[in-house]
Design an enzyme around this catalytic site. Structure first.
Site, PDB file in Angstrom:
ATOM      1  N   GLU A  10       0.822  -1.222   0.000  1.00  0.00           N
ATOM      2  CA  GLU A  10       0.000   0.000   0.000  1.00  0.00           C
ATOM      3  C   GLU A  10       0.855   1.272   0.000  1.00  0.00           C
ATOM      4  O   GLU A  10       2.070   1.218   0.211  1.00  0.00           O
ATOM      5  CB  GLU A  10      -0.940   0.012   1.199  1.00  0.00           C
ATOM      6  CG  GLU A  10      -0.211   0.068   2.531  1.00  0.00           C
ATOM      7  CD  GLU A  10      -0.984   0.834   3.597  1.00  0.00           C
ATOM      8  OE1 GLU A  10      -1.343   2.003   3.356  1.00  0.00           O
ATOM      9  OE2 GLU A  10      -1.199   0.266   4.679  1.00  0.00           O
ATOM     10  N   LYS A 142      -3.475  -1.177  15.330  1.00  0.00           N
ATOM     11  CA  LYS A 142      -2.900  -0.404  16.429  1.00  0.00           C
ATOM     12  C   LYS A 142      -3.897  -0.276  17.550  1.00  0.00           C
ATOM     13  O   LYS A 142      -5.099  -0.150  17.318  1.00  0.00           O
ATOM     14  CB  LYS A 142      -2.535   0.996  15.936  1.00  0.00           C
ATOM     15  CG  LYS A 142      -1.217   1.075  15.240  1.00  0.00           C
ATOM     16  CD  LYS A 142      -0.610   2.462  15.385  1.00  0.00           C
ATOM     17  CE  LYS A 142       0.790   2.495  14.828  1.00  0.00           C
ATOM     18  NZ  LYS A 142       0.860   2.808  13.399  1.00  0.00           N
TER      19      LYS A 142
END
Ligand code: PSU
Ligand code: MN
Length: 284
Positions: A10, A142
């Site tokens: 990405e 995260k």
């Protein structure tokens, strides 16, 4: 069935996830790692409105230094295409473009998810995993996100969550989250078997392979959690919303935790590239 082992990468991590020049070095290193395992890297982005699956090195170095490149998730795609703008792709749009380019495996750092304190802020990454057939290799999500809610959402969407040589869903900087994955895979062949079964069942959507950060680079949850709480509070105070939230939290945690989080981030991205390349090769 693909003839070539390919791994998509990405570009939002390049434009919004890491500071220059670490972002450029990392992007180049990830590509080199994929090649060293016998697969072809294809870094995905949008340049002048054109969807690209396989940036040239000049295009990559442009993107790593460009200012004000738009972070393009699914809803932004028609805008940048119509206006012939540049854009970096999130997990959602990288999956979408990779699939259309015939790529089945994609390596990233962390996926988006359900935000803490705002269960209406759900990353388009999760819906994309529900719809688009790509194997996404990541280090979990995260802990800036609500991890239990993120796993519940994935369950609702019918996305199988795999633990790579692990029984636990990893929390990006930390190997452990206290949350279980749906299935553990110890080899690329086991991941491929799940993928083939899903295809044979004609089920839509991808698979999520979650890889714990290498132990030597791990930041224990107790060390990172206070900084995350601080970053989330700062984001709220600034009244940020929508696409701005994730990039702000990423850079604020990095600012508060310094070199250590940067190194953990770089290490897990490179490790994920290795795992993804092994899976891509096993698919052939
Ligand atoms: N989490 C990270 N690093 C990142 C991202 C998420 O640890 O670079 C990026 C990815 O591109 C992901 C996107 O797809 O943020 C999610 O943004 P949002 O929450 O706005 O959907
Ligand atoms: Mn969001």
């Amino acid at each position: 069935m693909t003839e070539k082992a390919m791994v998509a990468l990405e570009s939002t991590v390049i434009t919004h996830g890491l500071p220059y020049p670490h972002n450029l070095t990392l992007a180049q290193e990830m590509e080199a790692i994929v090649r060293s395992y016998g697969a072809e890297p294809r870094t995905v982005a949008i340049l002048a409105g054109e969807l690209i699956a396989g940036l040239s090195s000049a295009q990559m170095s442009y993107l790593a230094q460009a200012k004000h490149v738009r972070k393009v998730s699914r809803r932004d795609l028609p805008i940048v295409v119509a206006r012939r703008e540049d854009g970096s792709t999130t997990v959602a749009t990288t999956m979408w473009i990779a699939h259309r380019a015939g790529i089945e495996v994609f390596a990233t750092g962390g996926i988006g998810g359900v935000h803490r304190g705002n269960s209406f802020d759900v990353s388009a990454d999760l819906q994309e995993l529900a719809q688009t057939p790509v194997i996404v290799v990541c280090a979990g999500a995260k802990a800036i996100l609500d991890l239990p809610a993120t796993l519940e959402y994935l369950e609702t969407c019918g996305v199988t969550v795999i633990g790579w040589q692990s029984d636990e869903f990893p929390a990006f900087y930390s190997r452990s989250s206290g949350l279980s994955v749906d299935v553990r895979c110890d080899s690329a062949a086991e991941v491929v078997a799940l993928w083939r079964a899903k295809q044979a069942l004609k089920m839509p959507g991808g698979l999520l392979v979650t890889v714990p950060v290498p132990s030597e680079h791990e930041i224990p949850a107790a060390a990172i959690e206070p900084l995350i709480l601080q970053a989330v509070a700062d984001a709220e105070q600034q009244g940020l919303r929508s696409a701005q939230v994730t990039p702000y939290l990423l850079s604020r945690v990095m600012e508060l935790s310094g070199e250590r989080s940067l190194h953990a981030n770089l290490a897990l991205l490179k490790h994920n590239a290795q795992v993804a390349a092994q899976i891509a090769v096993a698919l052939i």
